[in-house]
Design a protein around this motif. Structure first.
Motif, mmCIF file in Angstrom:
data_model
loop_
_atom_site.group_PDB
_atom_site.id
_atom_site.type_symbol
_atom_site.label_atom_id
_atom_site.label_comp_id
_atom_site.label_asym_id
_atom_site.label_seq_id
_atom_site.Cartn_x
_atom_site.Cartn_y
_atom_site.Cartn_z
ATOM 1 N N LEU A 85 0.825 -1.213 0.000
ATOM 2 C CA LEU A 85 0.000 0.000 0.000
ATOM 3 C C LEU A 85 0.857 1.260 0.000
ATOM 4 N N SER A 86 1.829 1.307 -0.934
ATOM 5 C CA SER A 86 2.717 2.467 -0.930
ATOM 6 C C SER A 86 3.128 2.968 -2.306
ATOM 7 N N LYS A 87 3.118 2.122 -3.332
ATOM 8 C CA LYS A 87 3.722 2.518 -4.595
ATOM 9 C C LYS A 87 2.755 2.454 -5.775
ATOM 10 N N LYS A 88 3.012 3.317 -6.745
ATOM 11 C CA LYS A 88 2.248 3.325 -7.981
ATOM 12 C C LYS A 88 2.300 1.939 -8.628
ATOM 13 N N GLY A 89 1.145 1.481 -9.083
ATOM 14 C CA GLY A 89 1.069 0.186 -9.732
ATOM 15 C C GLY A 89 0.594 -0.934 -8.833
ATOM 16 N N GLN A 90 0.507 -0.704 -7.529
ATOM 17 C CA GLN A 90 -0.013 -1.728 -6.634
ATOM 18 C C GLN A 90 -1.540 -1.764 -6.687
ATOM 19 N N MET A 91 -2.106 -2.917 -6.357
ATOM 20 C CA MET A 91 -3.558 -3.081 -6.311
ATOM 21 C C MET A 91 -3.935 -3.834 -5.037
ATOM 22 N N PHE A 92 -5.218 -3.698 -4.657
ATOM 23 C CA PHE A 92 -5.725 -4.521 -3.567
ATOM 24 C C PHE A 92 -7.209 -4.817 -3.782
ATOM 25 N N PHE A 93 -7.624 -5.949 -3.252
ATOM 26 C CA PHE A 93 -9.034 -6.330 -3.204
ATOM 27 C C PHE A 93 -9.433 -6.465 -1.746
ATOM 28 N N PHE A 94 -10.698 -6.190 -1.456
ATOM 29 C CA PHE A 94 -11.170 -6.263 -0.077
ATOM 30 C C PHE A 94 -12.640 -6.678 -0.064
ATOM 31 N N TYR A 95 -12.984 -7.516 0.916
ATOM 32 C CA TYR A 95 -14.386 -7.884 1.153
ATOM 33 C C TYR A 95 -14.629 -7.876 2.655
ATOM 34 N N GLY A 96 -15.751 -7.264 3.076
ATOM 35 C CA GLY A 96 -16.041 -7.184 4.500
ATOM 36 C C GLY A 96 -17.510 -6.951 4.773
ATOM 37 N N TRP A 97 -17.798 -6.624 6.031
ATOM 38 C CA TRP A 97 -19.175 -6.469 6.480
ATOM 39 C C TRP A 97 -19.307 -5.176 7.285
ATOM 40 N N ASN A 98 -20.529 -4.628 7.339
ATOM 41 C CA ASN A 98 -20.708 -3.314 7.963
ATOM 42 C C ASN A 98 -21.869 -3.268 8.939
#
Length: 290
Positions: free
Chosen positions: A43-56
Motif C-alpha cells: 500500500l505504498s507505490k504506484k502500480g499496486q492493487m488490492f481487493f477487499f471484502y467485509g461487512w458493515n
C-alpha cells in the motif's frame, strides 16, 4: 643514485596516476548503471492493487420522506430507521449467500505513490422503524387512508399505511480517492492508515408497500451519495490485509419507486449516514521490482 631516485619518482607517478585514472573510469561506469528499484512496502507505490471484502454496521439520521402519486401528495417528517444485520453464521462465509449480509467490496489501484483510486460497493440495509408516530403534511384523496391521519400525525405501527425498506439493499456504488501513510513497517507486519473521500450513485432495491398496494421491490438508480472515510490496514506477509474502516456521508434519493408499474408514483428522501466495517483483503504489485 640520482638515476634511481628519478626512476622511482617516475614509477610512483605512473602507479598513482593509474589508480586515479581507474577510479575515474569506475565512477564514470557507475553513471551508466541501471538504477535498482527496491521492492515497495504494501500500500505504498504506484502500480499496486488490492481487493477487499467485509461487512458493515450502519446508522442513519432522521429523514423527511415525500410521497407523490395519483391521488396523494404528502410528507412524513422525522422518520426514524435502523440497519438490519444478519445473524452471524455460515451465511457470512458462503459465497452463494453473500448478498444477504450487509457487505462491502473494494478494489483499489495506486495511481501515484501512496495515492489510490478505489471503486467500492457498500451494501447497507435501511429499515424504517414501524412502531412510530410521525408528523404528516399534505393530502390523500382515498378516505380510508386519509382517515388514518389524526391531528396532523399518522401511526405506522399496524403496517396498513406504509412499510418502507431498502433491504436488498441500500446500495451505494462509489468511486473514491484515498491517501495512504505507513505507521509500522516490520519484516512481515505493516500497519497503514488512509483517509479520503468518495462520490457515487444509489442503486437500491427498495421494498415499499403503500396503501395496501402490491410491494415494489426492483433495482433502479434512485439518487446519489457522497462520503468521507478513514481506515486502518494491517498487512501480513506483504499480501494479506485486514481492514477496519469508518465512513460518514450524505445520501439524496429523489426517485424511489413505490409501485410495481410505470405510474409516476415515487418517494424522495435524504439523510446522513455513518458506517463502520471490517474484513479481509489481498494486496499485490502489478509491476516487477528488482
Amino acid at each position: 643514485m640520482k638515476r634511481l631516485f628519478v626512476v622511482g619518482l617516475m614509477m610512483s607517478s605512473f602507479v598513482f596516476g593509474q589508480k586515479k585514472d581507474s577510479l575515474v573510469v569506475e565512477n564514470n561506469a557507475d553513471l551508466f548503471k541501471a538504477p535498482v528499484s527496491k521492492k515497495p512496502e504494501p500500500l505504498s507505490k504506484k502500480g499496486q492493487m488490492f481487493f477487499f471484502y467485509g461487512w458493515n454496521r450502519a446508522a442513519f439520521s432522521n429523514s423527511d420522506i415525500h410521497f407523490k402519486g395519483n391521488g396523494y401528495d404528502f410528507q412524513l417528517n422525522n422518520v426514524t430507521a435502523q440497519d438490519r444485520p444478519t445473524k452471524f453464521g455460515i451465511v457470512y462465509f458462503d459465497p452463494s449467500w453473500f448478498t444477504v449480509t450487509q457487505y462491502n467490496f473494494r478494489i483499489g489501484y495506486f495511481i501515484k505513490d501512496n495515492l489510490a483510486l478505489v471503486l467500492g460497493i457498500d451494501h447497507m440495509k435501511y429499515v424504517m422503524d414501524q412502531d412510530q408516530t410521525v408528523n404528516f403534511k399534505g393530502h390523500i384523496s382515498d378516505p380510508q387512508y386519509a382517515g388514518m391521519v389524526q391531528n396532523g400525525q399518522v401511526n405506522l405501527a399496524d403496517e396498513k399505511f406504509l412499510t418502507f425498506e431498502h433491504t436488498d439493499g441500500l446500495n451505494y456504488e462509489n468511486l473514491g480517492l484515498e491517501k495512504y501513510q505507513s505507521l509500522i513497517n516490520k519484516k512481515n507486519v505493516d500497519l497503514v492508515w488512509s483517509y479520503g473521500a468518495g462520490i457515487g450513485f444509489m442503486f437500491p432495491k427498495s421494498n415499499v408497500k403503500l396503501f395496501g398496494n402490491e410491494r415494489s421491490d426492483r433495482f433502479h438508480v434512485a439518487g446519489m451519495g457522497t462520503d468521507v472515510r478513514a481506515s486502518l490496514n494491517l498487512v501480513l506477509w506483504n499480501h494479506v490485509m485486514v481492514r477496519l474502516e469508518g465512513k460518514a456521508g450524505y445520501i439524496n434519493m429523489w426517485d424511489i419507486k413505490t409501485t410495481l408499474n410505470n405510474k409516476p408514483d415515487k418517494a424522495q428522501q435524504d439523510f446522513v449516514f455513518g458506517q463502520i466495517m471490517g474484513g479481509i483483503g489481498y494486496t499485490f504489485n502489478t509491476k516487477k521490482y528488482k
